[in-house]
Scaffold this motif. Structure first.
Motif, PDB file in Angstrom:
ATOM      1  N   ILE A 146       0.832  -1.206   0.000  1.00 51.79           N
ATOM      2  CA  ILE A 146       0.000   0.000   0.000  1.00 51.79           C
ATOM      3  C   ILE A 146       0.863   1.251   0.000  1.00 51.79           C
ATOM      4  O   ILE A 146       0.521   2.258  -0.625  1.00 51.79           O
ATOM      5  N   GLU A 147       2.012   1.187   0.665  1.00 52.54           N
ATOM      6  CA  GLU A 147       2.937   2.323   0.635  1.00 52.54           C
ATOM      7  C   GLU A 147       3.374   2.610  -0.802  1.00 52.54           C
ATOM      8  O   GLU A 147       3.480   3.776  -1.214  1.00 52.54           O
ATOM      9  N   THR A 148       3.607   1.570  -1.580  1.00 51.12           N
ATOM     10  CA  THR A 148       4.004   1.734  -2.979  1.00 51.12           C
ATOM     11  C   THR A 148       2.898   2.404  -3.786  1.00 51.12           C
ATOM     12  O   THR A 148       3.161   3.246  -4.666  1.00 51.12           O
ATOM     13  N   LEU A 149       1.648   2.073  -3.472  1.00 49.44           N
ATOM     14  CA  LEU A 149       0.508   2.620  -4.207  1.00 49.44           C
ATOM     15  C   LEU A 149       0.062   3.985  -3.687  1.00 49.44           C
ATOM     16  O   LEU A 149      -0.698   4.696  -4.356  1.00 49.44           O
ATOM     17  N   ALA A 150       0.527   4.362  -2.510  1.00 50.99           N
ATOM     18  CA  ALA A 150      -0.008   5.524  -1.802  1.00 50.99           C
ATOM     19  C   ALA A 150       0.141   6.841  -2.545  1.00 50.99           C
ATOM     20  O   ALA A 150      -0.663   7.761  -2.354  1.00 50.99           O
ATOM     21  N   LYS A 151       1.139   6.950  -3.408  1.00 51.31           N
ATOM     22  CA  LYS A 151       1.388   8.232  -4.080  1.00 51.31           C
ATOM     23  C   LYS A 151       0.214   8.687  -4.937  1.00 51.31           C
ATOM     24  O   LYS A 151       0.069   9.880  -5.230  1.00 51.31           O
ATOM     25  N   ASP A 152      -0.647   7.757  -5.340  1.00 61.40           N
ATOM     26  CA  ASP A 152      -1.763   8.087  -6.223  1.00 61.40           C
ATOM     27  C   ASP A 152      -3.058   8.371  -5.466  1.00 61.40           C
ATOM     28  O   ASP A 152      -4.097   8.604  -6.096  1.00 61.40           O
ATOM     29  N   TYR A 153      -2.998   8.383  -4.130  1.00 61.32           N
ATOM     30  CA  TYR A 153      -4.229   8.518  -3.351  1.00 61.32           C
ATOM     31  C   TYR A 153      -4.088   9.531  -2.224  1.00 61.32           C
ATOM     32  O   TYR A 153      -3.019   9.689  -1.640  1.00 61.32           O
ATOM     33  N   ILE A 154      -5.216  10.188  -1.922  1.00 58.19           N
ATOM     34  CA  ILE A 154      -5.276  11.115  -0.789  1.00 58.19           C
ATOM     35  C   ILE A 154      -5.693  10.376   0.484  1.00 58.19           C
ATOM     36  O   ILE A 154      -5.223  10.669   1.571  1.00 58.19           O
ATOM     37  N   TYR A 155      -6.581   9.394   0.319  1.00 63.19           N
ATOM     38  CA  TYR A 155      -7.085   8.634   1.466  1.00 63.19           C
ATOM     39  C   TYR A 155      -6.682   7.169   1.340  1.00 63.19           C
ATOM     40  O   TYR A 155      -6.865   6.551   0.284  1.00 63.19           O
ATOM     41  N   LEU A 156      -6.147   6.621   2.419  1.00 61.65           N
ATOM     42  CA  LEU A 156      -5.799   5.204   2.510  1.00 61.65           C
ATOM     43  C   LEU A 156      -6.638   4.622   3.640  1.00 61.65           C
ATOM     44  O   LEU A 156      -6.491   5.021   4.801  1.00 61.65           O
ATOM     45  N   VAL A 157      -7.535   3.708   3.291  1.00 66.54           N
ATOM     46  CA  VAL A 157      -8.610   3.318   4.205  1.00 66.54           C
ATOM     47  C   VAL A 157      -8.639   1.812   4.435  1.00 66.54           C
ATOM     48  O   VAL A 157      -8.400   1.024   3.513  1.00 66.54           O
ATOM     49  N   SER A 158      -8.981   1.442   5.664  1.00 71.11           N
ATOM     50  CA  SER A 158      -9.170   0.038   6.011  1.00 71.11           C
ATOM     51  C   SER A 158     -10.295  -0.054   7.028  1.00 71.11           C
ATOM     52  O   SER A 158     -10.704   0.954   7.629  1.00 71.11           O
ATOM     53  N   GLY A 159     -10.807  -1.249   7.237  1.00 73.23           N
ATOM     54  CA  GLY A 159     -11.743  -1.458   8.327  1.00 73.23           C
ATOM     55  C   GLY A 159     -11.009  -1.466   9.654  1.00 73.23           C
ATOM     56  O   GLY A 159      -9.814  -1.767   9.714  1.00 73.23           O
ATOM     57  N   ALA A 160     -11.734  -1.147  10.724  1.00 72.76           N
ATOM     58  CA  ALA A 160     -11.133  -1.172  12.067  1.00 72.76           C
ATOM     59  C   ALA A 160     -11.222  -2.598  12.610  1.00 72.76           C
ATOM     60  O   ALA A 160     -11.764  -2.852  13.680  1.00 72.76           O
ATOM     61  N   SER A 161     -10.678  -3.516  11.848  1.00 72.95           N
ATOM     62  CA  SER A 161     -10.730  -4.953  12.153  1.00 72.95           C
ATOM     63  C   SER A 161      -9.352  -5.410  12.605  1.00 72.95           C
ATOM     64  O   SER A 161      -8.406  -4.617  12.717  1.00 72.95           O
ATOM     65  N   THR A 162      -9.212  -6.710  12.823  1.00 69.92           N
ATOM     66  CA  THR A 162      -7.905  -7.262  13.179  1.00 69.92           C
ATOM     67  C   THR A 162      -6.880  -6.953  12.096  1.00 69.92           C
ATOM     68  O   THR A 162      -5.737  -6.569  12.389  1.00 69.92           O
TER      69      THR A 162
ATOM     70  N   VAL B  51      -4.765   8.627   6.572  1.00 74.84           N
ATOM     71  CA  VAL B  51      -4.773   7.189   6.818  1.00 74.84           C
ATOM     72  C   VAL B  51      -5.881   6.917   7.833  1.00 74.84           C
ATOM     73  O   VAL B  51      -5.826   7.391   8.964  1.00 74.84           O
ATOM     74  N   LEU B  52      -6.892   6.155   7.416  1.00 76.48           N
ATOM     75  CA  LEU B  52      -8.112   6.035   8.204  1.00 76.48           C
ATOM     76  C   LEU B  52      -8.537   4.587   8.378  1.00 76.48           C
ATOM     77  O   LEU B  52      -8.295   3.750   7.506  1.00 76.48           O
ATOM     78  N   THR B  53      -9.212   4.294   9.502  1.00 69.76           N
ATOM     79  CA  THR B  53      -9.921   3.028   9.646  1.00 69.76           C
ATOM     80  C   THR B  53     -11.369   3.340  10.015  1.00 69.76           C
ATOM     81  O   THR B  53     -11.642   4.240  10.815  1.00 69.76           O
ATOM     82  N   PHE B  54     -12.290   2.591   9.395  1.00 68.54           N
ATOM     83  CA  PHE B  54     -13.710   2.762   9.646  1.00 68.54           C
ATOM     84  C   PHE B  54     -14.265   1.554  10.395  1.00 68.54           C
ATOM     85  O   PHE B  54     -13.895   0.413  10.100  1.00 68.54           O
ATOM     86  N   ARG B  55     -15.154   1.805  11.321  1.00 76.34           N
ATOM     87  CA  ARG B  55     -15.869   0.731  12.000  1.00 76.34           C
ATOM     88  C   ARG B  55     -16.957   0.256  11.041  1.00 76.34           C
ATOM     89  O   ARG B  55     -17.972   0.930  10.833  1.00 76.34           O
ATOM     90  N   ALA B  56     -16.773  -0.909  10.446  1.00 76.02           N
ATOM     91  CA  ALA B  56     -17.668  -1.385   9.387  1.00 76.02           C
ATOM     92  C   ALA B  56     -19.112  -1.463   9.835  1.00 76.02           C
ATOM     93  O   ALA B  56     -20.032  -1.165   9.059  1.00 76.02           O
ATOM     94  N   SER B  57     -19.341  -1.849  11.076  1.00 73.87           N
ATOM     95  CA  SER B  57     -20.706  -2.023  11.566  1.00 73.87           C
ATOM     96  C   SER B  57     -21.491  -0.716  11.618  1.00 73.87           C
ATOM     97  O   SER B  57     -22.715  -0.730  11.718  1.00 73.87           O
ATOM     98  N   ALA B  58     -20.809   0.424  11.530  1.00 73.69           N
ATOM     99  CA  ALA B  58     -21.480   1.723  11.606  1.00 73.69           C
ATOM    100  C   ALA B  58     -22.045   2.178  10.269  1.00 73.69           C
ATOM    101  O   ALA B  58     -22.749   3.191  10.204  1.00 73.69           O
ATOM    102  N   PHE B  59     -21.769   1.438   9.190  1.00 73.06           N
ATOM    103  CA  PHE B  59     -22.189   1.866   7.856  1.00 73.06           C
ATOM    104  C   PHE B  59     -22.967   0.761   7.159  1.00 73.06           C
ATOM    105  O   PHE B  59     -22.660  -0.424   7.290  1.00 73.06           O
ATOM    106  N   ARG B  60     -23.977   1.166   6.395  1.00 74.12           N
ATOM    107  CA  ARG B  60     -24.727   0.221   5.587  1.00 74.12           C
ATOM    108  C   ARG B  60     -23.869  -0.211   4.401  1.00 74.12           C
ATOM    109  O   ARG B  60     -23.114   0.588   3.848  1.00 74.12           O
ATOM    110  N   PRO B  61     -23.982  -1.464   3.954  1.00 75.68           N
ATOM    111  CA  PRO B  61     -23.152  -1.928   2.841  1.00 75.68           C
ATOM    112  C   PRO B  61     -23.565  -1.309   1.512  1.00 75.68           C
ATOM    113  O   PRO B  61     -24.740  -1.004   1.289  1.00 75.68           O
TER     114      PRO B  61
END
Length: 307
Positions: free
Chosen positions: A70-86, A137-147
């Motif tokens: 993801i670090e290699t790909l990061a130059k093309d993005y403003i937001y780098l996002v993942s779920g707040a999971s393990t 660089v963000l993590t979202f709590r998946a359960s808080a959003f509708r799919p």
């Protein structure tokens, strides 16, 4: 402002949580999804509404490998996002350190492209964080959003990850289950230590099976050996937000309530009218759980409600 989402892949299958993270990330800009898994998982991600492009990489799921990719790909993005999971909790801190960026974690709402809401004090309060960094660089709590919906057909590109892991995966131990995924289930039935034994917990499982629900447990029940670790709900377990949460023999410790605060309806089955879970429930059935739950199962079956 483009967004790169790290997909959740479990045993080669795209996790339902990914559609929730994509739905949240779509509020920030066009979404690309990085899928570290087989082509089938990449194709499943490409079908999620709102996905512009899928970047597929069938490589190691080890955190240092993923953060490097993801670090290699990061130059093309403003937001780098993942779920707040393990997975997110393993990858995102490494990525943030590599990029020298302060991450914003466990987000439950987006107020603007730079303002996010996250829980603090075990979920007893919410804070609004302003992130003025040039990259986020963000993590979202998946359960808080509708799919997000399906029906999309985004293009899939293959990414060759040259990053090598310093670790070696020795073994993976899985718990097989035919119940819905606890993190994204619409109905959850959970039991507490008051169930009394692993055999007694089978009653909780039977109610869950009748309703087609996921099964959860409190930390005390897990520590007592009544339920497996991956059923644990709460601050130190899984954070859930089902449409219906049925709490059986659960008093409602603060750490447990922090994990279910997103539940839309709560039914409490408890012998203690003053239990914290009873006070916040929408419906409370006061009495012996070993009398109430069998009656509830029998009535559901009589009405033909059996999954």
């Amino acid at each position: 402002m483009s967004v790169l989402v790290l997909a959740e892949v479990d045993d080669g299958v795209l996790s339902p949580a990914t559609a929730r993270i994509v739905a949240a990330a779509a509020n920030l800009g066009p979404v690309d999804v990085f899928v570290p898994g087989p082509r089938a998982a990449a194709d499943a991600a490409a079908a999620i509404s709102g996905v512009r492009k899928v970047i597929a990489n069938d490589s190691s799921l080890l955190a240092d490998t993923l953060s490097g990719a993801i670090e290699t790909l990061a130059k093309d993005y403003i937001y780098l996002v993942s779920g707040a999971s393990t997975l997110g909790k393993d990858v995102i801190p490494r990525l943030a350190a590599k990029l020298d960026i302060q991450p914003v974690t466990d987000i439950v709402a987006i107020e603007s492209p730079t303002r996010f809401v996250r829980p603090i004090y075990a979920g007893n309060a919410l804070e609004t964080v302003t992130d003025s960094q040039s990259k986020h660089v963000l993590t979202f709590r998946a359960s808080a959003f509708r799919p997000a919906a399906g029906g999309n057909a985004a293009p899939v590109e293959v990414f060759d990850n040259a990053v090598q892991s310093a670790a070696t995966l020795i073994a993976a131990h899985r718990t097989e289950s035919d119940t819905p995924d606890l993190s994204t289930a619409q109905i959850v039935v959970a039991g507490g230590v008051s169930v009394g034994s692993a055999e007694g917990f089978q009653l909780i499982e039977k109610l869950g099976k009748t309703l087609g629900a996921a099964v959860g447990a409190t930390r005390a029940a897990v520590d007592a050996g009544y339920a497996p670790n991956d059923w644990q709900v709460g601050q130190t377990g899984k954070i859930i937000a089902p449409d219906l949460y049925i709490a059986v023999g659960i008093s409602g410790a603060l750490q447990h309530l922090a994990g279910i605060q997103g539940a839309r309806k709560i039914i409490a089955i408890n012998s203690d009218v003053d239990a914290p879970i009873v006070k916040i429930s929408d419906v409370a059935l006061i009495g012996d759980l070993f009398e109430i739950v069998p009656q509830l199962i029998a009535e559901l079956e009589r009405l033909g409600i059996r999954r």
